[in-house]
Design a protein around this motif. Sequence first.
Motif, short mmCIF file in Angstrom:
data_model
loop_
_atom_site.label_atom_id
_atom_site.label_comp_id
_atom_site.label_asym_id
_atom_site.label_seq_id
_atom_site.Cartn_x
_atom_site.Cartn_y
_atom_site.Cartn_z
N ALA A 130 0.71 -1.21 0.14
CA ALA A 130 0.06 0.07 -0.06
C ALA A 130 0.77 1.17 0.12
O ALA A 130 0.60 2.42 -0.44
N SER A 131 2.02 1.17 0.53
CA SER A 131 2.99 2.42 0.61
C SER A 131 3.31 2.63 -0.64
O SER A 131 3.15 3.97 -1.11
N MET A 169 6.31 5.38 5.41
CA MET A 169 4.80 5.90 5.06
C MET A 169 4.79 7.06 6.64
O MET A 169 5.40 6.53 7.91
N PRO A 170 4.14 8.00 6.76
CA PRO A 170 4.04 8.88 7.75
C PRO A 170 3.19 8.19 8.65
O PRO A 170 2.34 7.45 8.54
N VAL A 171 3.56 8.66 10.11
CA VAL A 171 2.78 7.99 11.36
C VAL A 171 2.36 8.97 12.18
O VAL A 171 3.23 10.12 12.43
N LEU A 172 1.37 9.05 12.66
CA LEU A 172 0.76 10.28 13.65
C LEU A 172 0.62 9.41 14.83
O LEU A 172 0.27 8.34 15.02
N GLU A 206 -4.46 12.15 1.08
CA GLU A 206 -5.06 12.68 -0.01
C GLU A 206 -3.97 13.67 -0.74
O GLU A 206 -3.77 13.61 -2.03
N THR A 207 -3.46 14.43 0.11
CA THR A 207 -2.31 15.43 -0.17
C THR A 207 -0.93 14.76 -0.93
O THR A 207 -0.73 15.08 -1.86
N PHE A 208 -0.63 13.88 -0.10
CA PHE A 208 0.53 13.32 -0.64
C PHE A 208 0.68 12.00 -1.14
O PHE A 208 1.65 11.37 -1.57
N ASP A 209 -0.77 11.47 -1.64
CA ASP A 209 -0.77 10.24 -2.12
C ASP A 209 -0.13 8.98 -1.22
O ASP A 209 0.80 8.49 -1.94
N THR A 210 -0.44 8.98 -0.01
CA THR A 210 0.21 8.05 0.94
C THR A 210 -0.89 7.47 1.93
O THR A 210 -1.83 8.13 2.33
#
Lengths: 603, 192
Positions: A90-91, A127-130, A150-154
């Motif tokens: 998915a990444s 992948m970014p993590v919050l 949606e902004t970074f397509d990730t």
Amino acid sequence: MAKELLSGNEAIARGAYEAGITFASAYPGTPSTEILENIIRYKDVIHAQWGANEKTAMEEALGASFTGARALVAMKHVGLNVAADPFFSASYIGATGALVIISADDPGMHSSQNEQDNRHYAVAAKMPVLEPADSQEARDMVLEAVKISETFDTPVLIRMTTRTCHSRSAVELGERQTPPEPEYKSDFLKRNLLPGNARKRHAAVEERLKKLALFSDTFSHNIISKGKERIGVLASGVSYQYGREVFPDAWFLKLALPYPFPVNLFRRFADLVDKIYVLEENDPIIETFARLATPQKEIIGKDVFPLLGEMSQDTIRASLGLKDMTPRHDGATIPGRPPSLCAGCPHTAFFYNLGVLKVQSRGDIGCYTLGALRPLSAMDTCVDMGASITVLLGIEKALEKAGKTIKQVAVIGDSTFFHSGITGLVDIIYNHGKSTVVILDNSITAMTGHQENPGSGKTLMGQEARRIDIAKLVRDGLGLEHTYEVDGYDVKAIRELLKRELLREEPSVIVIRRPCVLLYRKAKWSPMSVDKEKCTSCKVCLRLGCPAISSDSDDKSLINEALCTGCGVCAQVCAFKAISFADDKGPHINSVSLESFLTGGQQ
Amino acid sequence: MKTKSILICGVGGQGILTASDLLSDVLLLAGFQVKKSEVHGMSQRGGDVISTVRYGDQVFSPLPALKEIDYILAFEKLEALRNINYLSEKGKILVNDFEWQPLPVAAGLEKYPADTIEQLQKLAAELVVIPATRLANELGNEKVSNVILIGLLASRMDIDKKLWLEVVAKKVPPRFIDLNLKAFECGYNFKP
């Protein structure tokens, strides 16, 4: 808008609603389970479903994202191990509609087999993590995750931990955003990860990561707050809250987006202070990035704070020698109160029989793992979801090569069998295994609080569903002729079947059926009672580990009528016929037919 | 104001989480910042359960520190003792006079300390023992022992009684409102 006290999991569900999520999937697991259970409050606008396991759940969410719909998938930390394959793919693929992945980590292992830190997965998959620090942020981070996705397509990972999932704090509620209209459009280059496409996607992932690192520097929830002394605290997640209690005068840099690490923001912060404490649950992840960013700075992290267990204000204080932790009571005389199988649990008779036959079981994950505890003590392995069957086969084959055999069975629940037991059973059949697999089918995912599964006949949304019959699946689908069903309350029948199948030189499956006793919570059953004249104090009934049975002051068995469900198992194990129904006329739980229950007779 | 904290403990199935929800809703309504923690999972199967509530002007941690708790509200005697290390030197204990044998005790493997109440007496600045389970049974439903205990706690806290009654009425199913309000009054007016 109104403020409400919400748990972190409820706040995630609320955030999903407000962010315009329209698809949500999960496999239940503590501490994540309540996320989907709360999302169905919004089932008129969100389709929510239990997957057979975390991998299927994640792939389904990814599929939903392909249509431009906003999707969320939730699981406990070890669930991400199961879903790791689609997670990494998915990444590379990215997100058409937002793809939000929730991992609920369990530092301290309140209800888990390890305390892995799933932020490592974000780093590994680029992948970014919050990392929310309370319920308000849990809600906010779902909205931010949708934007970032949606902004970074990730895809975006949100890492919760036990205390953010299961603590309650005030959340300001907002309106729901209108989600985009879903429509499937083909995108071969992105979504078909043939090597030729995947190589290009990897390049895109690396570019994306650079952009995300710059974004992290300016992300509105990565916040510096002013202090009075030149002491800094770098913190993420709930550890930030603990830090605020211990260091009231320090400067804080709180990271809600710990990866990609905001290097420039951190360097600015580091210039404001002389030394920096790093507070995070589990592993030194932001600490490692911080040390790389400012090699000259004095940084205090996991060299002082523990790697094991949960953080808390006390852990921090104790690590720094700031608090006397001498207990007021040494606790030596306080008996433990371990969890146990419930009174009337349909697994009890089976585990009791294992003890009688002196057979150890290869265990699995569920309520029935409690069969490992005293006095049943009938399970000596428990590895991960589905491993009962595969570990059994490995042991059998290794011993077989040396000309040895062992009396062993695998024990797995219905939900765990659907999750990842079927493939293990395929291995047994295919590789000429000879062992017996026992499937404890109580028709529900019980340990996590009664979630529906493919054997329950209902979906998460409350719709009727085709009930997958486990015995049929094994006998007719996998072609295993030695497949038997037996009633969980029938002590003798279970024992005879076990004896016979343990001797068989072929693989076999025993499905022990009886619905979870807690499904009948509202019913009143006639309890059992002890004839004190006949009771010889042999204590065999106490070996069942039933919470309703204890001893009175004369050492005779005593049944707690408030807890007893009248399953009758104790009466069957009593050689002196000292236990019988308090009221012969009933109603008796063991006279309810299985079929009537399974066709909708739930009470 | 300094952050205050309350620990509610007992055995899975006694209505501990409902009680701590009730308490936190009242505190929120009274204008405090509130954070509540609870433990789920294995502990629901007859294990011990703890929930803590911290409140004040600004609360950060949802977890209490050791020796910080102002009140322990215990649904079972032994559980009060198990959590005693959280109690501050000036902390008080409100305990249900109820003994629920842990399985190892029922199975004869361990002993339930006979002097539990005496031990609590020594460690608490004040100890109130209330037969909440018996009182609940007298009201006709053992399940409302949790609201009786909340009523007792309410009588010791400086919060308008109206708020408690409002939240109790809002929190329980309509057909149980009267019973629960009665249970609340029973605890509120309890004289040791």
